[in-house]
Design a protein around this motif. Structure first.
Motif, PDB file in Angstrom:
ATOM      1  N   GLU A  95       0.839  -1.200   0.000  1.00 55.06           N
ATOM      2  CA  GLU A  95       0.000   0.000   0.000  1.00 55.06           C
ATOM      3  C   GLU A  95       0.875   1.252   0.000  1.00 55.06           C
ATOM      4  N   GLY A  96       1.993   1.149   0.726  1.00 52.03           N
ATOM      5  CA  GLY A  96       2.926   2.277   0.804  1.00 52.03           C
ATOM      6  C   GLY A  96       3.525   2.661  -0.537  1.00 52.03           C
ATOM      7  N   VAL A  97       3.579   1.719  -1.454  1.00 52.77           N
ATOM      8  CA  VAL A  97       4.145   2.032  -2.783  1.00 52.77           C
ATOM      9  C   VAL A  97       3.048   2.033  -3.861  1.00 52.77           C
ATOM     10  N   ASN A  98       1.811   2.169  -3.417  1.00 51.57           N
ATOM     11  CA  ASN A  98       0.647   2.223  -4.335  1.00 51.57           C
ATOM     12  C   ASN A  98       0.512   0.975  -5.207  1.00 51.57           C
ATOM     13  N   LEU A  99       0.737  -0.181  -4.592  1.00 52.72           N
ATOM     14  CA  LEU A  99       0.531  -1.442  -5.326  1.00 52.72           C
ATOM     15  C   LEU A  99      -0.420  -2.343  -4.531  1.00 52.72           C
ATOM     16  N   LYS A 100      -1.475  -1.723  -4.034  1.00 53.93           N
ATOM     17  CA  LYS A 100      -2.413  -2.454  -3.182  1.00 53.93           C
ATOM     18  C   LYS A 100      -2.966  -3.693  -3.913  1.00 53.93           C
ATOM     19  N   MET A 123       6.296  -0.521 -11.881  1.00 54.47           N
ATOM     20  CA  MET A 123       5.673  -1.348 -10.821  1.00 54.47           C
ATOM     21  C   MET A 123       6.689  -2.294 -10.202  1.00 54.47           C
ATOM     22  N   ARG A 145       8.700  -0.362  -7.796  1.00 55.30           N
ATOM     23  CA  ARG A 145       7.943  -0.083  -6.571  1.00 55.30           C
ATOM     24  C   ARG A 145       7.813  -1.339  -5.712  1.00 55.30           C
ATOM     25  N   THR A 172       6.697   8.450 -13.825  1.00 59.52           N
ATOM     26  CA  THR A 172       6.986   7.310 -12.941  1.00 59.52           C
ATOM     27  C   THR A 172       8.274   7.568 -12.153  1.00 59.52           C
ATOM     28  N   HIS A 196       7.587   9.731  -9.331  1.00 57.76           N
ATOM     29  CA  HIS A 196       6.888   8.989  -8.287  1.00 57.76           C
ATOM     30  C   HIS A 196       7.876   8.143  -7.474  1.00 57.76           C
ATOM     31  N   LEU A 209       8.848   8.343  -3.495  1.00 62.70           N
ATOM     32  CA  LEU A 209       8.858   7.173  -2.603  1.00 62.70           C
ATOM     33  C   LEU A 209      10.195   7.059  -1.863  1.00 62.70           C
TER      34      LEU A 209
END
Lengths: 264, 261
Positions: free
Chosen positions: A135-140, A154, A157, A184, A187, A191
């Motif tokens: 979730e912290g790296v937006n890959l929920k 991805m 991340r 990206t 982003h 992070l």
């Protein structure tokens, strides 16, 4: 305590007079570097000058021909193999190609460290921490995906989540934004900054992407001919009038602008 | 001269790898789950190819033995020929060849890819010894499953030989089976098993060594894989000859000593 001792005490990573050759090719030629606790040092330089080699030496993956690396006061290069593995437990590295394990899904990749080193941890706690890291790296909810199903950004991340999950105190980043589009890349830079703040980690970022360096670094260093040619706080570095550095910065800015125009 | 030094260096590194893996297994054995997965990959997944090889070799051996021996009145030795050949030579060697082709090559390619994509470095960066995590489970699985596969191959060979001898050449089952208890010794069985154990060590360590030292991207992985298969085949053939001579000499020496006593 002298002023020098005080300064040394604050340096989590100390690299002193490091030499490394591969056959006839001398890559590191007496490189020295000190990284203060909780800061992010970005090492800039042209491709192929041995920036990544330095990270491998700090992590103890390779040993120097001469000189030493000290992390948290422990001399990594002087340790035997098992001591080195013990010392590396508080360190982590984000590899250029992410280096996710092909045979495992994303969740298993992220849980790898916990399963290897924390025998008492319960499976539901592992799952919770993996979910938090993702979730912290937006890959929920990406636990079940295989690395081959992910895009370049991805994958980076997910690799970052693999680091975050075990909260290392020293993080090394090898070309974190190479091969990514500017959005990206931005982003990933965000992070890196948030990870550094969250974990209060000491970080070294190796890159030739000036934008990334400016976004994430507290200190910038210019690596040239096997040595750190110039090391300074970010502002001082960018205002430097040194001819070689100015030339590199001018070229990097031009390349940056060209790439941005191309992307636009 | 440079090539000789480089070759010696490679041999030294290879021997060091073997000792390191044995040391790791004795002092901090790898996770049982990893060993089980490898045993499944090496052992269970190799069963069909080993069965086909063993069965067809047994059939051919029975046919050739019958053709060569029947006109001399020795057709009843067919079963013995098939069983002895499968147990002491063909079973271990053919199984090792099949495992090299199916498992050794894949193992080398997998580790080689992990090496060139920095996955092995990533394992190290997380304070895990890749020899313990990647090589030791494969090594343990290899030395356990190769002897088991060899026994299975020998059984399949005997069944193949039996089928041909009984149903094609119309030998009685007793003619095929009766000489076996008299002439097949414990030494035949153990020598075959020992060879299989040695071949298991050879295949796994060569494949892992070549994989772990792969350089040069995808092309390097291809080269390392071909190279590891060729080296395995060569070492197995030479090793088989040396083991046959050494074990038989040892057996004869020990037998003569026991007789003297």
């Amino acid at each position: 305590m002298t002023e020098t001792e005080k300064t040394k005490e604050k340096n989590i990573i100390v690299v002193h007079d490091l030499w490394k050759a591969y056959g006839d090719l001398q890559v590191l030629k007496g490189l020295s570097l000190e990284v203060p606790q909780g800061s992010t040092v970005v090492i800039l330089g042209r491709s192929g000058v041995g920036k990544s080699v330095l990270l491998r030496q700090i992590l103890g993956i390779e040993l120097p021909d001469k000189g030493f690396v000290e992390v948290n006061g422990l001399q990594i290069s002087a340790m035997n193999e098992s001591e080195r593995y013990e010392a590396v437990k508080s360190m982590g590295m984000l590899f250029q190609g992410a280096a996710l394990f092909d045979s495992m899904n994303v969740g298993e990749n992220i849980a790898f460290y916990l399963r290897q080193h924390d025998k008492k941890i319960r499976e539901n706690e592992i799952q919770e921490r993996v979910a938090d890291a993702l979730e912290g790296v937006n890959l929920k909810d990406m636990q079940k995906k295989m690395p081959s199903d992910l895009s370049g950004g991805m994958r980076k991340r997910a690799a970052l989540a693999r680091l975050i999950v075990y909260r290392p105190k020293v993080i090394l980043y090898d070309e974190p934004t190479t091969g990514l589009d500017p959005i990206t890349a931005h982003h990933i830079n965000e992070l890196i900054v948030s990870t550094q703040k969250k974990l209060n980690a000491t970080s070294i970022v190796v890159t030739h992407d000036l934008k990334s360096a400016v976004e994430v670094g507290n200190y910038l260093a210019f690596h040239n001919d096997g040595k750190i040619y110039y090391f300074a706080p970010k502002k001082e570095f960018l205002q430097s009038q040194d001819p070689m550095l100015a030339d590199f910065l001018a070229n990097a800015i031009l390349t940056e602008k060209y790439l941005q125009q191309e992307t636009a | 001269m440079k090539k000789v030094v480089s070759l010696l260096n490679v041999v030294g590194e290879y021997i060091t790898l073997i000792f390191k893996v044995i040391w790791i297994i004795l002092h901090r054995p790898p996770n049982w789950r990893l060993i089980r997965d490898q045993m499944y990959d090496i052992g269970v997944m190799s069963l069909p190819v080993v069965a086909i090889t063993g069965f067809s070799t047994g059939m051919v051996l029975a046919a050739q033995s019958f053709f060569q021996l029947s006109d001399k009145g020795l057709a009843s030795a067919t079963g013995l020929m098939v069983t002895k050949a499968m147990m002491v030579e063909l079973g271990p060697v053919l199984t090792a060849f099949m495992v090299t082709g199916r498992v050794g090559a894949a193992m080398c390619a997998e580790l080689g890819t992990m090496r060139v994509t920095e996955q092995i470095d990533a394992i190290r960066s997380m304070a895990v010894n890749p020899l313990r995590h990647l090589v030791a489970p494969r090594f343990i699985a290899g030395i356990i499953t190769l002897p088991l596969l060899t026994v299975f191959s020998c059984l399949m060979g005997m069944i193949g030989g039996f089928v041909v001898a009984v149903y094609y050449f119309h030998m009685t089952p007793n003619d095929f089976l009766d000489p076996l208890p008299l002439h097949i010794t414990t030494f035949d069985f153990t020598s075959g098993l020992f060879k299989a154990f040695a071949f298991g060590c050879i295949i796994i360590t060569i494949a892992c060594y070549r994989g772990m030292t792969t350089k040069g991207g995808a092309a390097g992985v291809g080269r390392a894989t071909t190279n590891s298969v060729v080296i395995c085949y060569t070492v197995i053939l030479i090793g088989n000859f040396l083991l046959t001579i050494a074990m038989n000499n040892c057996y004869n020496y020990i037998s003569s000593l026991l007789e003297a006593l």
